[in-house]
Write an enzyme that holds these catalytic residues in place. Sequence first.
Site, PDB file in Angstrom:
ATOM      1  N   LYS A  14       0.829  -1.211   0.000  1.00 32.33           N
ATOM      2  CA  LYS A  14       0.000   0.000   0.000  1.00 32.33           C
ATOM      3  C   LYS A  14       0.863   1.261   0.000  1.00 32.33           C
ATOM      4  CE  LYS A  14      -2.205  -1.088   3.822  1.00 32.33           C
ATOM      5  NZ  LYS A  14      -1.657  -2.385   4.231  1.00 32.33           N
ATOM      6  N   ARG A  89      -9.441   0.649   9.278  1.00 28.68           N
ATOM      7  CA  ARG A  89      -8.988  -0.700   9.591  1.00 28.68           C
ATOM      8  C   ARG A  89     -10.005  -1.457  10.435  1.00 28.68           C
ATOM      9  NH1 ARG A  89      -3.162   0.044   9.138  1.00 28.68           N
ATOM     10  NH2 ARG A  89      -1.954  -1.763   9.757  1.00 28.68           N
ATOM     11  N   ARG A 134      11.604  -0.944  12.027  1.00 30.55           N
ATOM     12  CA  ARG A 134      10.321  -1.118  12.723  1.00 30.55           C
ATOM     13  C   ARG A 134      10.323  -2.386  13.568  1.00 30.55           C
ATOM     14  NH1 ARG A 134       5.436  -0.194   8.527  1.00 30.55           N
ATOM     15  NH2 ARG A 134       4.406  -1.421  10.135  1.00 30.55           N
TER      16      ARG A 134
HETATM   17  P1  ADP Z   1       1.331  -2.386   8.305  1.00 29.29           P
HETATM   18  O1  ADP Z   1       0.227  -2.156   7.321  1.00 29.29           O
HETATM   19  O2  ADP Z   1       2.593  -2.831   7.677  1.00 29.29           O
HETATM   20  O3  ADP Z   1       0.953  -3.236   9.489  1.00 29.29           O
HETATM   21  P2  ADP Z   1       1.074   0.393   9.180  1.00 29.29           P
HETATM   22  O4  ADP Z   1       2.189   1.333   9.030  1.00 29.29           O
HETATM   23  O5  ADP Z   1      -0.157   0.626   8.388  1.00 29.29           O
HETATM   24  O6  ADP Z   1       1.722  -1.008   8.933  1.00 29.29           O
HETATM   25  O7  ADP Z   1       0.622   0.336  10.719  1.00 29.29           O
HETATM   26  C1  ADP Z   1       1.526   0.074  11.754  1.00 29.29           C
HETATM   27  C2  ADP Z   1       0.787  -0.026  13.092  1.00 29.29           C
HETATM   28  O8  ADP Z   1       0.151   1.238  13.384  1.00 29.29           O
HETATM   29  C3  ADP Z   1      -0.362  -1.032  13.135  1.00 29.29           C
HETATM   30  O9  ADP Z   1       0.070  -2.342  13.438  1.00 29.29           O
HETATM   31  C4  ADP Z   1      -1.240  -0.426  14.248  1.00 29.29           C
HETATM   32  O10 ADP Z   1      -0.719  -0.697  15.528  1.00 29.29           O
HETATM   33  C5  ADP Z   1      -1.106   1.053  14.017  1.00 29.29           C
HETATM   34  N1  ADP Z   1      -2.160   1.558  13.090  1.00 29.29           N
HETATM   35  C6  ADP Z   1      -1.966   2.108  11.856  1.00 29.29           C
HETATM   36  N2  ADP Z   1      -3.139   2.449  11.295  1.00 29.29           N
HETATM   37  C7  ADP Z   1      -4.108   2.090  12.179  1.00 29.29           C
HETATM   38  C8  ADP Z   1      -5.523   2.162  12.184  1.00 29.29           C
HETATM   39  N3  ADP Z   1      -6.194   2.684  11.143  1.00 29.29           N
HETATM   40  N4  ADP Z   1      -6.189   1.699  13.261  1.00 29.29           N
HETATM   41  C9  ADP Z   1      -5.547   1.188  14.317  1.00 29.29           C
HETATM   42  N5  ADP Z   1      -4.209   1.083  14.380  1.00 29.29           N
HETATM   43  C10 ADP Z   1      -3.491   1.521  13.329  1.00 29.29           C
END
Ligand code: ADP
Length: 194
Positions: A14, A89, A134
């Site tokens: 994404k 999400r 990360r």
């Molecule tokens: P990935 O898609 O690789 O898991 P992201 O960068 O989208 O990584 O998200 C990393 C972390 O940030 C998630 O595992 C969660 O803890 C938090 N996070 C990101 N977006 C959301 C969301 N929309 N709702 C809840 N937690 C979120």
Amino acid sequence: MLNIVLFGPPGAGKGTQSQKLIEYYNLTHISTGDLFRKHLGEGTALGQQARTYMDAGQLVPDRLVIDMVDEKLDEDHQSKGIIFDGFPRTIAQAQALDELLEKRKMPITGMIALDVPDEELVQRIRERGKTSGRVDDQDEAKIATRLEVYRSETLPVANYYQKQGKYVAINGVGKIEEIFQKIMHEINQLQTYR
Ligand code: ADP
């Protein structure tokens, strides 16, 4: 306006595709993961609150996410639309987003979902973990948790957009450029038919 939800499991690509799309269509990128990492880096209160959830591979509570997006939408973007990446999400987030956008008279054009099998996702995330720094990319158990959370909490969001006739899925395995072309094709269809 062109407002797209780019959807898919962790590691689906994404972020990579968002970068290409924002440039090509002149869009604003709203990645909740990136925003939380920025807060973490700056040591804000929100960053502190989000940290434990992120490090464990769990979702940050809806209220915190929604308020952060609400604030972000108030910024003057001067772009042709928005790409939502990693948001919504949960169903609660999807409903909240509809309300936030309704208020601003800027509906979602469509959701584009990237399909990638689990084995490939795990491989990609592990590979990214070597350079991303990360914590959540470097631990097998945390990767597994994120995929489980995706299946139980996030996947139903696809159905939410499908019911609105706004859902399109794309095969997310292949060359970055080819996937980008497929996404562009779908976006052009969405723009023509709505
Ligand atoms: P990935 O898609 O690789 O898991 P992201 O960068 O989208 O990584 O998200 C990393 C972390 O940030 C998630 O595992 C969660 O803890 C938090 N996070 C990101 N977006 C959301 C969301 N929309 N709702 C809840 N937690 C979120």
